[in-house]
Design a protein around this motif. Structure first.
Motif, PDB file in Angstrom:
ATOM      1  N   MET A   1       0.821  -1.189   0.000  1.00 53.06           N
ATOM      2  CA  MET A   1       0.000   0.000   0.000  1.00 53.06           C
ATOM      3  C   MET A   1       0.867   1.256   0.000  1.00 53.06           C
ATOM      4  O   MET A   1       0.693   2.126  -0.814  1.00 53.06           O
ATOM      5  CB  MET A   1      -0.933  -0.056   1.221  1.00 53.06           C
ATOM      6  CG  MET A   1      -1.742   1.161   1.427  1.00 53.06           C
ATOM      7  SD  MET A   1      -3.063   1.219   0.236  1.00 53.06           S
ATOM      8  CE  MET A   1      -3.894   2.661   0.750  1.00 53.06           C
ATOM      9  N   LEU A   2       1.808   1.356   0.933  1.00 49.95           N
ATOM     10  CA  LEU A   2       2.662   2.534   1.031  1.00 49.95           C
ATOM     11  C   LEU A   2       3.450   2.754  -0.260  1.00 49.95           C
ATOM     12  O   LEU A   2       3.396   3.829  -0.857  1.00 49.95           O
ATOM     13  CB  LEU A   2       3.618   2.404   2.222  1.00 49.95           C
ATOM     14  CG  LEU A   2       4.753   3.425   2.302  1.00 49.95           C
ATOM     15  CD1 LEU A   2       4.194   4.825   2.495  1.00 49.95           C
ATOM     16  CD2 LEU A   2       5.703   3.067   3.430  1.00 49.95           C
ATOM     17  N   VAL A   3       4.172   1.750  -0.686  1.00 50.52           N
ATOM     18  CA  VAL A   3       5.066   1.913  -1.826  1.00 50.52           C
ATOM     19  C   VAL A   3       4.289   2.171  -3.116  1.00 50.52           C
ATOM     20  O   VAL A   3       4.697   2.987  -3.939  1.00 50.52           O
ATOM     21  CB  VAL A   3       6.000   0.684  -1.958  1.00 50.52           C
ATOM     22  CG1 VAL A   3       6.819   0.741  -3.218  1.00 50.52           C
ATOM     23  CG2 VAL A   3       6.902   0.600  -0.739  1.00 50.52           C
ATOM     24  N   GLN A   4       3.151   1.534  -3.285  1.00 52.05           N
ATOM     25  CA  GLN A   4       2.357   1.722  -4.497  1.00 52.05           C
ATOM     26  C   GLN A   4       1.682   3.093  -4.530  1.00 52.05           C
ATOM     27  O   GLN A   4       1.299   3.564  -5.591  1.00 52.05           O
ATOM     28  CB  GLN A   4       1.275   0.640  -4.632  1.00 52.05           C
ATOM     29  CG  GLN A   4       1.815  -0.735  -4.883  1.00 52.05           C
ATOM     30  CD  GLN A   4       2.176  -1.473  -3.597  1.00 52.05           C
ATOM     31  OE1 GLN A   4       2.125  -0.932  -2.496  1.00 52.05           O
ATOM     32  NE2 GLN A   4       2.588  -2.716  -3.735  1.00 52.05           N
ATOM     33  N   PHE A   9       1.128   9.704   0.996  1.00 50.32           N
ATOM     34  CA  PHE A   9       1.537   9.681   2.398  1.00 50.32           C
ATOM     35  C   PHE A   9       2.330  10.933   2.741  1.00 50.32           C
ATOM     36  O   PHE A   9       3.266  11.298   2.027  1.00 50.32           O
ATOM     37  CB  PHE A   9       2.360   8.419   2.701  1.00 50.32           C
ATOM     38  CG  PHE A   9       1.533   7.178   2.712  1.00 50.32           C
ATOM     39  CD1 PHE A   9       1.042   6.668   3.900  1.00 50.32           C
ATOM     40  CD2 PHE A   9       1.215   6.524   1.529  1.00 50.32           C
ATOM     41  CE1 PHE A   9       0.258   5.524   3.914  1.00 50.32           C
ATOM     42  CE2 PHE A   9       0.428   5.377   1.530  1.00 50.32           C
ATOM     43  CZ  PHE A   9      -0.048   4.881   2.727  1.00 50.32           C
ATOM     44  N   HIS A  10       1.970  11.577   3.853  1.00 52.79           N
ATOM     45  CA  HIS A  10       2.656  12.779   4.314  1.00 52.79           C
ATOM     46  C   HIS A  10       3.681  12.462   5.390  1.00 52.79           C
ATOM     47  O   HIS A  10       4.547  13.273   5.685  1.00 52.79           O
ATOM     48  CB  HIS A  10       1.643  13.793   4.849  1.00 52.79           C
ATOM     49  CG  HIS A  10       0.672  14.222   3.806  1.00 52.79           C
ATOM     50  ND1 HIS A  10       1.001  15.079   2.788  1.00 52.79           N
ATOM     51  CD2 HIS A  10      -0.616  13.860   3.589  1.00 52.79           C
ATOM     52  CE1 HIS A  10      -0.041  15.265   1.999  1.00 52.79           C
ATOM     53  NE2 HIS A  10      -1.032  14.527   2.460  1.00 52.79           N
ATOM     54  N   ARG A  11       3.558  11.290   5.975  1.00 54.08           N
ATOM     55  CA  ARG A  11       4.476  10.826   7.008  1.00 54.08           C
ATOM     56  C   ARG A  11       4.216   9.328   7.199  1.00 54.08           C
ATOM     57  O   ARG A  11       3.152   8.842   6.835  1.00 54.08           O
ATOM     58  CB  ARG A  11       4.282  11.581   8.323  1.00 54.08           C
ATOM     59  CG  ARG A  11       2.943  11.319   8.959  1.00 54.08           C
ATOM     60  CD  ARG A  11       2.624  12.209  10.125  1.00 54.08           C
ATOM     61  NE  ARG A  11       2.515  13.613   9.855  1.00 54.08           N
ATOM     62  CZ  ARG A  11       1.470  14.212   9.255  1.00 54.08           C
ATOM     63  NH1 ARG A  11       0.447  13.486   8.847  1.00 54.08           N
ATOM     64  NH2 ARG A  11       1.445  15.508   9.076  1.00 54.08           N
ATOM     65  N   SER A 105      13.896   4.512  -0.436  1.00 55.91           N
ATOM     66  CA  SER A 105      15.192   5.198  -0.341  1.00 55.91           C
ATOM     67  C   SER A 105      15.132   6.620  -0.891  1.00 55.91           C
ATOM     68  O   SER A 105      16.087   7.386  -0.744  1.00 55.91           O
ATOM     69  CB  SER A 105      16.279   4.399  -1.052  1.00 55.91           C
ATOM     70  OG  SER A 105      16.087   4.457  -2.452  1.00 55.91           O
ATOM     71  N   LYS A 106      14.002   6.979  -1.481  1.00 55.24           N
ATOM     72  CA  LYS A 106      13.799   8.344  -1.984  1.00 55.24           C
ATOM     73  C   LYS A 106      12.738   9.101  -1.187  1.00 55.24           C
ATOM     74  O   LYS A 106      12.429  10.256  -1.488  1.00 55.24           O
ATOM     75  CB  LYS A 106      13.388   8.292  -3.460  1.00 55.24           C
ATOM     76  CG  LYS A 106      14.460   7.700  -4.342  1.00 55.24           C
ATOM     77  CD  LYS A 106      13.984   7.546  -5.760  1.00 55.24           C
ATOM     78  CE  LYS A 106      15.066   6.836  -6.562  1.00 55.24           C
ATOM     79  NZ  LYS A 106      14.529   6.211  -7.742  1.00 55.24           N
ATOM     80  N   PHE A 107      12.187   8.468  -0.159  1.00 55.72           N
ATOM     81  CA  PHE A 107      11.108   9.063   0.636  1.00 55.72           C
ATOM     82  C   PHE A 107      11.697  10.064   1.617  1.00 55.72           C
ATOM     83  O   PHE A 107      12.385   9.689   2.564  1.00 55.72           O
ATOM     84  CB  PHE A 107      10.323   7.972   1.368  1.00 55.72           C
ATOM     85  CG  PHE A 107       9.071   8.461   2.031  1.00 55.72           C
ATOM     86  CD1 PHE A 107       7.915   8.676   1.300  1.00 55.72           C
ATOM     87  CD2 PHE A 107       9.035   8.704   3.399  1.00 55.72           C
ATOM     88  CE1 PHE A 107       6.750   9.119   1.899  1.00 55.72           C
ATOM     89  CE2 PHE A 107       7.877   9.153   4.013  1.00 55.72           C
ATOM     90  CZ  PHE A 107       6.733   9.365   3.262  1.00 55.72           C
TER      91      PHE A 107
END
Length: 170
Positions: A1-4, A9-11, A105-107
């Protein structure tokens, strides 16, 4: 969910987890859990949750964990889950987790780890998140004392307070 859906996502708060690729060995505790989940004849969800806690759960809480599973045919997803975690580099799920690490790694948005001090399965897993995710730099990562794997049961109020505080500060 997060990665897709990373842009939504703000945090992020991660707790008692890890994102293995199979390039480093899984913990002994995880391997024991994996073997147990496949081989135990009675996969009693409530008892399994209890084993992952440092505190004693009330009977009604254990019953609530068992409620969605009227018989063993409903437990196959829970039973097989540990076997889906990649433990070798060539595991079918390894590449998906490598891809997830590339995205994470880019978040650069705020990212904290909130791990318990007493979870043998994910112990130390926070270090990779803290090291590889830019948004984790300079954050106040949290170790919750007295919690097992299931922080929501062992330290639910403290866990929730820390999440609310993180949200309000970021």
């Amino acid at each position: 969910m997060l990665v897709q859906n990373i842009d939504q996502f703000h945090r992020v708060v991660v707790a008692n987890t890890w994102l293995p690729t199979g390039d480093t060995p899984a913990s002994k505790a995880f391997m024991v859990w994996r073997k147990f989940s496949i081989g135990v004849p009675d996969f009693d969800i409530g008892s399994i949750i209890t084993m992952g806690c440092k505190t004693s759960l009330k009977e009604n809480v254990i019953a609530a964990y068992n409620a969605p599973f009227p018989d063993d045919t409903y437990k196959e997803g829970a039973r097989i889950f540990p076997s889906l975690v990649p433990i070798t580099p060539d595991d079918t799920a390894s590449q998906a987790n490598r891809n997830a690490w590339k995205v994470l790694s880019k978040f650069e948005k705020p990212f904290i780890t909130m791990f318990s001090d007493s979870d043998p399965i994910t112990q130390g897993g926070e270090r990779m998140f803290q090291k590889l995710i830019p948004g984790a730099k300079n954050q106040k990562h949290i170790t919750i004392k007295g919690g097992g794997h299931f922080l929501q049961e062992d330290c639910g109020e403290e866990f929730a307070r820390n999440i609310v505080k993180f949200i309000s500060q970021t």
